[in-house]
Structures are given as structure tokens and as C-alpha cells.
Design a protein around this motif. Sequence first.
Motif, PDB file in Angstrom:
ATOM      1  N   THR A 143      -5.154 -34.102 -23.984  1.00  0.00           N
ATOM      2  CA  THR A 143      -4.663 -33.153 -24.996  1.00  0.00           C
ATOM      3  C   THR A 143      -5.292 -31.782 -24.776  1.00  0.00           C
ATOM      4  OG1 THR A 143      -4.411 -34.958 -26.613  1.00  0.00           O
ATOM      5  CG2 THR A 143      -4.499 -32.705 -27.477  1.00  0.00           C
ATOM      6  N   ALA A 144      -6.596 -31.764 -24.556  1.00  0.00           N
ATOM      7  CA  ALA A 144      -7.318 -30.499 -24.374  1.00  0.00           C
ATOM      8  C   ALA A 144      -6.815 -29.730 -23.156  1.00  0.00           C
ATOM      9  CB  ALA A 144      -8.818 -30.783 -24.246  1.00  0.00           C
ATOM     10  N   LYS A 145      -6.454 -30.453 -22.103  1.00  0.00           N
ATOM     11  CA  LYS A 145      -5.960 -29.801 -20.878  1.00  0.00           C
ATOM     12  C   LYS A 145      -4.723 -28.950 -21.181  1.00  0.00           C
ATOM     13  CE  LYS A 145      -3.655 -32.213 -17.733  1.00  0.00           C
ATOM     14  NZ  LYS A 145      -3.373 -33.133 -16.605  1.00  0.00           N
ATOM     15  N   TYR A 146      -3.808 -29.494 -21.987  1.00  0.00           N
ATOM     16  CA  TYR A 146      -2.589 -28.748 -22.298  1.00  0.00           C
ATOM     17  C   TYR A 146      -2.848 -27.588 -23.248  1.00  0.00           C
ATOM     18  CZ  TYR A 146       0.174 -32.133 -19.729  1.00  0.00           C
ATOM     19  OH  TYR A 146       0.705 -32.901 -18.722  1.00  0.00           O
ATOM     20  N   VAL A 147      -3.785 -27.755 -24.167  1.00  0.00           N
ATOM     21  CA  VAL A 147      -4.159 -26.638 -25.048  1.00  0.00           C
ATOM     22  C   VAL A 147      -4.722 -25.491 -24.215  1.00  0.00           C
ATOM     23  CG1 VAL A 147      -5.747 -25.914 -26.888  1.00  0.00           C
ATOM     24  CG2 VAL A 147      -4.523 -28.091 -27.093  1.00  0.00           C
ATOM     25  N   LEU A 148      -5.574 -25.812 -23.255  1.00  0.00           N
ATOM     26  CA  LEU A 148      -6.148 -24.767 -22.400  1.00  0.00           C
ATOM     27  C   LEU A 148      -5.097 -24.129 -21.500  1.00  0.00           C
ATOM     28  CD1 LEU A 148      -9.597 -26.361 -21.483  1.00  0.00           C
ATOM     29  CD2 LEU A 148      -9.214 -24.305 -22.861  1.00  0.00           C
ATOM     30  N   ARG A 149      -4.110 -24.914 -21.082  1.00  0.00           N
ATOM     31  CA  ARG A 149      -3.013 -24.315 -20.302  1.00  0.00           C
ATOM     32  C   ARG A 149      -2.255 -23.283 -21.136  1.00  0.00           C
ATOM     33  NH1 ARG A 149      -0.229 -29.149 -16.628  1.00  0.00           N
ATOM     34  NH2 ARG A 149      -2.011 -29.423 -15.202  1.00  0.00           N
ATOM     35  N   ALA A 150      -2.026 -23.596 -22.400  1.00  0.00           N
ATOM     36  CA  ALA A 150      -1.349 -22.644 -23.291  1.00  0.00           C
ATOM     37  C   ALA A 150      -2.201 -21.389 -23.471  1.00  0.00           C
ATOM     38  CB  ALA A 150      -1.067 -23.298 -24.646  1.00  0.00           C
ATOM     39  N   LEU A 151      -3.496 -21.562 -23.608  1.00  0.00           N
ATOM     40  CA  LEU A 151      -4.375 -20.406 -23.786  1.00  0.00           C
ATOM     41  C   LEU A 151      -4.451 -19.562 -22.518  1.00  0.00           C
ATOM     42  CD1 LEU A 151      -7.243 -21.985 -25.914  1.00  0.00           C
ATOM     43  CD2 LEU A 151      -5.351 -20.541 -26.681  1.00  0.00           C
ATOM     44  N   ALA A 152      -4.387 -20.215 -21.358  1.00  0.00           N
ATOM     45  CA  ALA A 152      -4.371 -19.454 -20.097  1.00  0.00           C
ATOM     46  C   ALA A 152      -3.164 -18.523 -20.058  1.00  0.00           C
ATOM     47  CB  ALA A 152      -4.364 -20.415 -18.910  1.00  0.00           C
ATOM     48  N   LEU A 153      -2.001 -19.034 -20.447  1.00  0.00           N
ATOM     49  CA  LEU A 153      -0.797 -18.196 -20.476  1.00  0.00           C
ATOM     50  C   LEU A 153      -0.962 -17.047 -21.467  1.00  0.00           C
ATOM     51  CD1 LEU A 153       1.968 -20.950 -20.283  1.00  0.00           C
ATOM     52  CD2 LEU A 153       1.298 -19.358 -18.473  1.00  0.00           C
TER      53      LEU A 153
END
Length: 316
Positions: A143-153
Motif C-alpha cells: 500500500t505504501a509503495k503506491y502512496v509514494l508513487r502518487a507523491l512522486a508524481l
Amino acid sequence: MTSIPSVDLNDFISNDPNKKQQFVDAIGKAYEDIGFVALRGHFLNDTLVENLYKEVKRFFSLPTATKQSYEIPGIGGQRGYVSFGKESAKGKKEGDLKEFWHFGQYVENNPKLEAEYPKNVIVSELPEFNTIGKETYKMLEKTAKYVLRALALHLDIEETYFDEFIHNGNSILRPIHYPPITEEPKEAVRAAAHGDINLITLLMGAQGRGLQVQNHEGEWIDAIAQPDELMINVGDMLSRHTNNKLKSTIHRVINPPKELWGTSRYSIPFFMHPISDMKLDVLESCIDDDNPKAFDNITAGEFLNERLIELGLIKK
């Protein structure tokens, strides 16, 4: 801001570019405005959550001597059991009114990191505690991996920028037990006001009143998740890396009203840490004339060690 925004991870992982962008905008704004979101659509299912709480309650119900046999000296409490009152918030001498357990990373194909991290501690009395703890760890990490991907964008960097740093990262799953309060606490609270050390924290168990977040006006607001939501906040590492563009928000767990002193509270945060070698140098995309670089260069490992000393978990 006087309430915690709510977002749905399904929007981000859908194949709909509009929904994905709306999620990125919503979570980015929330983390700039208050540093917390409530997130549904995560990878935990109801059965796993139910079984985890059952096992966690079983563990904390074990005799004190049994629990203390799993307290490992010399590792700053990074694995196994940490007894009641041992941890205090930065700048506080009173210990928090809690006991907790740490599950750490299950390293894949990396002997160097396997040697660097303390080994996970196995509770022989409760085999399911170990199995369910590992499964929960993996689902929260995903779950955290996808949250961080969103924040990277949101930060205008490559979507998978964080992936290499969080794979085999030094993340921690921490089941916490706040026992019943038996006498008037002099200064201590269940968890004193603090910011988290890590990149982001995913919190299970914020469904009842207790967790409070300090907004930019200095007001304390209740952070209460719906039954299917995780509360997710920015930690100091990410705040530093983004030059405070994403806010690491001060939060606390207050003591319950006197009529509820006889009840326990359980909460289970997952602290998403990167590998120790990750450079937390301020991102170029977060520096401009109005926001000059605010922090010196440091690695995640160096920063973590500094903070564990401040928390009293490692002695100088």
C-alpha cells in the motif's frame, strides 16, 4: 484545515488517467495542507485485520515475564518487545503509557542488508502471531509503495523514484497496546506530541477518538478513520527530502476520559523507512527563490540513528 481529507487508492491504481490524476492532486494537497489523509482501497482485507488484532491481543495478554523475555538488549528496540513506559517523545522525560512490538523487514536477496538489520523475533507461544504479522507487513508495504508513487508524481519526479529505496527498506510494523489507566497520570499521556521519523506512516486502529493532529493554526483536531480506512501521514524524512513542501505533522494520542480509563486501546502503525543509504538531500524540484534549501545533506541511516538517541531508545 479542521478535518482529515479522505482518498481512495483504487482511483490511483485504476486504468483511468483522470481518476489517477485526481488522486495525486488530492493526496498532494492534503499533505501540503495538513500532512494526513484517511485512505481506503488499501491491500488489507477484513479477515487479515481481524486475525491480526486477535493475535496482538493474545500477545499483550501474555505474562509480563514472558513478554520481557522477547525484549532484546542493544538494538534500540528495533525488533521484538519494548516494555511499558520505555519510549518517550523527543524532548519529553516522561515515558509514554504504552508497550509495543516490532516486526521488521523480511529481506529478499540482499545479504548485506540481512546482516545490517536485526533479525525478527519469533514468539514461540503464538505461531500465528508471527505468520499474520508478516502478511500484514507485506500488505502495508505494498500500500505504501503506491502512496509514494502518487507523491512522486505530485513532486514532479519519476513515478517509481522511491521504489528502489523502499525495497528491502528498514520499515517497522508496530502493534501498540495502551493498557488501562489505573491512577491519575502526572504528566504522561498514551503518546506525547511528536512527529514520525520515517517517510510515511500507515496507521491501523484510528477508528476511535484518541489520535489528534495539530493543524497549521496550532489547533488540535481529532483524526478518526472510518472502519475501512487507514490514517496515513508524512514523516520527518519525507518532509526534509521535500524541503517541507510535504508536511510532517505533529500528532499525539490523548488519554481517554476517566470513565474509559479501564479500557485498553490498540493501534498498529507501519513506519515506511527507506534503506539506510538513501540520501535525504533536498529534492531540486522543491527548491526555488521563495523556498531555499532548508536542510543539510544526510542519509536515512544517519537521520534514524540521531532520532533513536533523542527518543531514548539508543544510548550515546
